[in-house]
Write an enzyme that holds these catalytic residues in place. Structure first.
Site, PDB file in Angstrom:
ATOM      1  N   TYR A 194      18.454  37.568  52.959  1.00 57.17           N
ATOM      2  CA  TYR A 194      19.647  38.317  53.348  1.00 57.17           C
ATOM      3  C   TYR A 194      19.231  39.773  53.497  1.00 57.17           C
ATOM      4  O   TYR A 194      18.502  40.306  52.651  1.00 57.17           O
ATOM      5  CB  TYR A 194      20.750  38.192  52.290  1.00 57.17           C
ATOM      6  N   HIS A 219      26.069  26.973  57.967  1.00 51.53           N
ATOM      7  CA  HIS A 219      26.135  27.370  56.566  1.00 51.53           C
ATOM      8  C   HIS A 219      26.936  26.355  55.736  1.00 51.53           C
ATOM      9  O   HIS A 219      27.644  26.697  54.795  1.00 51.53           O
ATOM     10  CB  HIS A 219      26.760  28.756  56.446  1.00 51.53           C
TER      11      HIS A 219
HETATM   12  C1  FNR Z   1      24.600  27.711  50.655  1.00 49.53           C
HETATM   13  N1  FNR Z   1      23.934  28.082  51.820  1.00 49.53           N
HETATM   14  C2  FNR Z   1      23.136  29.218  51.802  1.00 49.53           C
HETATM   15  N2  FNR Z   1      22.441  29.570  52.906  1.00 49.53           N
HETATM   16  C3  FNR Z   1      21.632  30.655  52.886  1.00 49.53           C
HETATM   17  O1  FNR Z   1      20.999  30.941  53.894  1.00 49.53           O
HETATM   18  N3  FNR Z   1      21.512  31.411  51.747  1.00 49.53           N
HETATM   19  C4  FNR Z   1      22.190  31.122  50.606  1.00 49.53           C
HETATM   20  O2  FNR Z   1      22.069  31.803  49.600  1.00 49.53           O
HETATM   21  C5  FNR Z   1      23.062  30.003  50.632  1.00 49.53           C
HETATM   22  N4  FNR Z   1      23.800  29.694  49.528  1.00 49.53           N
HETATM   23  C6  FNR Z   1      24.534  28.536  49.516  1.00 49.53           C
HETATM   24  C7  FNR Z   1      25.192  28.171  48.350  1.00 49.53           C
HETATM   25  C8  FNR Z   1      25.880  26.976  48.296  1.00 49.53           C
HETATM   26  C9  FNR Z   1      26.557  26.582  47.023  1.00 49.53           C
HETATM   27  C10 FNR Z   1      25.929  26.134  49.435  1.00 49.53           C
HETATM   28  C11 FNR Z   1      26.665  24.819  49.400  1.00 49.53           C
HETATM   29  C12 FNR Z   1      25.320  26.512  50.598  1.00 49.53           C
HETATM   30  C13 FNR Z   1      23.954  27.216  53.023  1.00 49.53           C
HETATM   31  C14 FNR Z   1      22.849  26.171  52.959  1.00 49.53           C
HETATM   32  O3  FNR Z   1      21.577  26.733  53.162  1.00 49.53           O
HETATM   33  C15 FNR Z   1      23.013  25.093  54.032  1.00 49.53           C
HETATM   34  O4  FNR Z   1      23.162  25.705  55.300  1.00 49.53           O
HETATM   35  C16 FNR Z   1      24.191  24.154  53.795  1.00 49.53           C
HETATM   36  O5  FNR Z   1      24.411  23.951  52.421  1.00 49.53           O
HETATM   37  C17 FNR Z   1      23.901  22.818  54.485  1.00 49.53           C
HETATM   38  O6  FNR Z   1      24.954  21.973  54.376  1.00 49.53           O
HETATM   39  P1  FNR Z   1      25.098  20.785  53.273  1.00 49.53           P
HETATM   40  O7  FNR Z   1      23.787  20.014  53.200  1.00 49.53           O
HETATM   41  O8  FNR Z   1      25.438  21.450  51.982  1.00 49.53           O
HETATM   42  O9  FNR Z   1      26.214  20.007  53.852  1.00 49.53           O
HETATM   43  C1  LAC Z   2      27.028  31.103  50.026  1.00 51.83           C
HETATM   44  C2  LAC Z   2      26.095  32.244  50.214  1.00 51.83           C
HETATM   45  C3  LAC Z   2      25.484  32.777  49.010  1.00 51.83           C
HETATM   46  O1  LAC Z   2      27.190  30.311  50.952  1.00 51.83           O
HETATM   47  O2  LAC Z   2      25.142  32.014  51.187  1.00 51.83           O
HETATM   48  O3  LAC Z   2      27.694  31.035  48.963  1.00 51.83           O
END
Ligand code: FNR
Ligand code: LAC
Length: 361
Positions: A132, A258
């Site tokens: 980020y 996401h």
């Molecule tokens: C995320 N995702 C996410 N993406 C990212 O680039 N940085 C991050 O810190 C986070 N944090 C995060 C926290 C939580 C609790 C979730 C559920 C998701 C998004 C993650 O990388 C991804 O794109 C999705 O979770 C994919 O979808 P599914 O497999 O959860 O359905």
């Molecule tokens: C989230 C952020 C941290 O989806 O990416 O909660």
């Protein structure tokens, strides 16, 4: 093989829900606004059909492949998700050990509860670092340097979060990190606390204050210039943006919304993968995440043009129910399901998952 008596990843979510405090379960599970995209991500895989081949010798199957030149035992990687110590005491260390035991890539979030150095030190396998970009560019650049020095072998720049999506469950719960847990990678720079805020999500407030919403494609080129490792751009849902990523030096894109947590109403990733893969024409690698819950979903993604998939929430459910072994069980369950699906579809190798194998309803 899965803990908690679960037979599949959907049942594992239920077992995790019973064990986690509501504030954590809701943070992990939730999507933005009405959660349309969250639901669509999973539903869209079901609308892709597998036109299996018959009378193919599938007695020996090879699931291994490479991603950005790195050999992995299967095309299933760990997506970056924040705050693993909310799920289990070892947090990201448990995830890193599970990914390396499964011989695949762990992508570590910027927002981990464990520093990138410690995660890379316990992992016997490849670790990628999700970035980020903070308003504090000096801190961002220092973080990139730290991740590289620690051994992260790729950077994954997340571009779908200039602000945090509004997750109403987190607003209601006033989501924040409990005492003792921090954004470990940013603590030294003074950006470690995700504190309680009245009437809002502490994480949404953290994003609004600290992350840089002015980020553009120019900054992708900047990032390219301050790192030696390959760069992936995560959060792409349009072919033209995938082409821009190529033009700005990316080695790959992650087709992602996401996990339905940012712009509600954005398309399911399964629905936009084929046009993006088509636009990219093999010039860079296309990865995908969102709603992948079955081995058949993985086979569909490969057939639609993905090099590999990333798994988000199910890893958290595995951690919550059984720590490192639980996260490993998630990866091994998907491995077995993919192996089974490949056998039934007439694919002995992942390269046999070609576009003629799929159609969409
Ligand atoms: C995320 N995702 C996410 N993406 C990212 O680039 N940085 C991050 O810190 C986070 N944090 C995060 C926290 C939580 C609790 C979730 C559920 C998701 C998004 C993650 O990388 C991804 O794109 C999705 O979770 C994919 O979808 P599914 O497999 O959860 O359905
Ligand atoms: C989230 C952020 C941290 O989806 O990416 O909660």
């Amino acid at each position: 093989m899965l803990p908690g008596g679960a037979l599949n990843l959907v049942e594992l979510q239920e077992a995790a829900r019973e064990r986690l405090p509501a504030i954590t379960y809701d943070y992990y599970a939730s999507g933005a606004h009405d959660e349309h995209t969250l639901r669509e991500n999973e539903a869209a895989w079901a609308r892709v059909h597998l036109h299996y081949r018959v009378l193919v010798d599938v007695s020996a199957r090879d699931l291994s492949t490479t991603v950005l030149g790195t050999r992995v035992s299967m095309p299933i990687l760990v997506a970056p998700t924040a705050f693993h110590r909310l799920a289990c005491p070892d947090g990201e260390l448990a995830t890193a050990r599970a990914a390396s035991r499964a011989r695949t890539v762990m992508c570590l979030s910027s927002l981990s509860n464990t520093g990138v150095e410690d995660v890379c030190a316990v992992s016997g396998g490849p670790v990628w670092f999700q970035l980020y970009v903070y308003r504090d560019r000096a801190a961002t650049e220092a973080l990139v340097a730290r991740a590289e020095a620690a051994g992260a072998s790729a950077l994954v720049l997340t571009v779908d979060a200039p602000l945090l999506g509004r997750r109403e469950r987190d607003v209601r719960n006033r989501f924040h990190l409990p005492d003792g847990l921090r954004v470990e990678n940013l603590t030294a720079a003074g950006h470690g606390d995700v504190a309680l805020r009245s009437g809002e999500s502490g994480l949404a407030a953290y994003f609004a204050e600290k992350l840089d919403p002015s980020l553009t494609w120019k900054d992708v080129a900047w990032l390219r210039s301050v790192t030696r490792v390959p760069l992936l751009v995560k959060g792409i849902v349009r072919p033209d943006d995938a082409r821009r990523a190529i033009d700005h030096g990316a080695s790959g894109v992650v087709v992602s919304n996401h996990g339905g947590r940012q712009l509600d109403g954005s398309p399911a990733t399964a629905a936009v993968l084929a046009p993006i893969a088509n636009a990219v024409q093999g010039r860079i690698e296309v990865l995908i995440d969102g709603g992948v819950r079955r081995g058949t979903d993985v086979l569909k993604a490969l057939s639609l043009g993905a090099r590999a998939v990333l798994i988000g929430r199910p890893i958290l459910w595995g951690l919550a129910v059984a720590g490192e072994d639980g996260a490993l069980a998630v990866l091994e369950t998907l491995r077995h399901e993919l192996d089974h699906a490949m056998a039934l579809a007439g694919c002995a190798r992942v390269s046999d998952a070609t576009h003629d194998l799929v159609s969409s309803a």
